[in-house]
Design an enzyme around this catalytic site. Structure first.
Site, mmCIF file in Angstrom:
data_model
loop_
_atom_site.group_PDB
_atom_site.id
_atom_site.type_symbol
_atom_site.label_atom_id
_atom_site.label_comp_id
_atom_site.label_asym_id
_atom_site.label_seq_id
_atom_site.Cartn_x
_atom_site.Cartn_y
_atom_site.Cartn_z
ATOM 1 N N LYS A 122 0.923 -0.977 -0.241
ATOM 2 C CA LYS A 122 -0.171 -0.463 -0.040
ATOM 3 C C LYS A 122 0.541 1.127 0.336
ATOM 4 O O LYS A 122 1.797 1.170 1.102
ATOM 5 C CB LYS A 122 -1.241 0.098 1.541
ATOM 6 C CG LYS A 122 -2.911 0.680 0.866
ATOM 7 C CD LYS A 122 -3.154 -0.057 2.172
ATOM 8 C CE LYS A 122 -4.398 0.815 2.364
ATOM 9 N NZ LYS A 122 -5.343 0.382 4.133
HETATM 10 O O1 G3P Z 1 -7.464 1.629 5.543
HETATM 11 C C1 G3P Z 1 -8.030 2.353 4.890
HETATM 12 C C2 G3P Z 1 -9.271 3.153 6.128
HETATM 13 O O2 G3P Z 1 -10.527 1.591 5.182
HETATM 14 C C3 G3P Z 1 -8.960 3.604 6.812
HETATM 15 O O3 G3P Z 1 -11.085 4.235 7.984
HETATM 16 O O4 G3P Z 1 -12.205 4.139 9.341
HETATM 17 O O5 G3P Z 1 -10.268 5.473 8.956
HETATM 18 O O6 G3P Z 1 -11.655 6.566 7.920
HETATM 19 P P1 G3P Z 1 -10.815 5.161 8.436
#
Ligand code: G3P
Length: 220
Positions: A83
């Site tokens: 990533k």
């Molecule tokens: O892994 C990336 C993403 O899904 C993060 O989500 O909830 O931290 O905005 P969030």
């Protein structure tokens, strides 16, 4: 549509994998930090349970450093996907790592043209963050719709749309309606997908009626 778990919690991952519904896993530095564990141990554990793509994020912000970290992480298992952030250096690293045969997930995407760049740089996945857009009053799902349209306009682009930053089952339903390739969800959201009050109510009524018969399937 594929389901990935957005977590570094290996107990949760094992529980989800047992359903056969889990197609992959995404992690990020915040999720790894919540485990308090060694990053490489976590990745090895996840890859011992999950055959599908497991995203491991670099923390270097410059091209050379991303390559060093990405190549090291890719050695953990064949299904590791690297990533990288959607920056200029990230796109360059995406191009190089993809050229070496390593799958790349370009993350922190908030605009349709960013997704177009990532696809042209050879990304296996683009990760648009819907919840974080909703959080600031934008329409996160519009981004997914726009990326779907753009990618469908150019069939040579093979990048999969991996909807990230999912907050609730409604996001998953919308992503499926639009035709996103993957949703990566916190385990709690995946578990909520099964729930419906009429299912619970119907089951309770069936069981109550069954008890009135005085029968037992196992002892028949
Ligand atoms: O892994 C990336 C993403 O899904 C993060 O989500 O909830 O931290 O905005 P969030």
């Amino acid at each position: 549509m594929k389901f990935f778990a957005d977590t570094a919690d290996t107990d949760e991952i094992r529980d989800l994998a047992a359903t056969g519904l889990l197609d992959g896993v995404t992690t990020n530095p915040s999720l790894v930090s919540q485990t308090g564990r060694d990053f490489f141990d976590v990745l090895r554990d996840i890859c011992s349970v999950v055959d599908g793509p497991v995203s491991a994020e670099v923390t270097a912000t410059e091209y050379d450093g991303m390559l060093v970290e990405g190549r090291k992480l890719a050695k953990v298992a064949d299904n590791i996907v690297i990533k990288v952030p959607l920056t200029w250096d990230g796109l360059k690293a995406c191009k190089t790592l993809s050229g070496e045969g390593t799958g790349v997930n370009v993350t922190l995407c908030f605009a349709p043209v960013q997704a177009l760049l990532a696809a042209k740089a050879g990304a296996m996945f683009i990760s648009p963050f819907v919840g974080r857009l909703d959080d600031i009053g934008h329409e996160g799902m519009q981004l997914i719709e726009d990326i779907r349209t753009i990618y469908d306009n150019y069939p040579d682009l093979s990048t999969e749309i991996l909807v990230a930053s999912i907050r609730h089952p409604g996001h998953v339903a919308e992503a499926a309606r639009i035709g996103a390739d993957v949703c990566t969800c916190p385990p709690a959201v995946i578990k909520k997908l099964v729930a419906h009050p009429l299912t619970d109510k119907g089951l309770a009524a069936f069981l109550a009626d069954w008890q009135k018969t005085g029968q037992n399937i196992c002892s028949a």
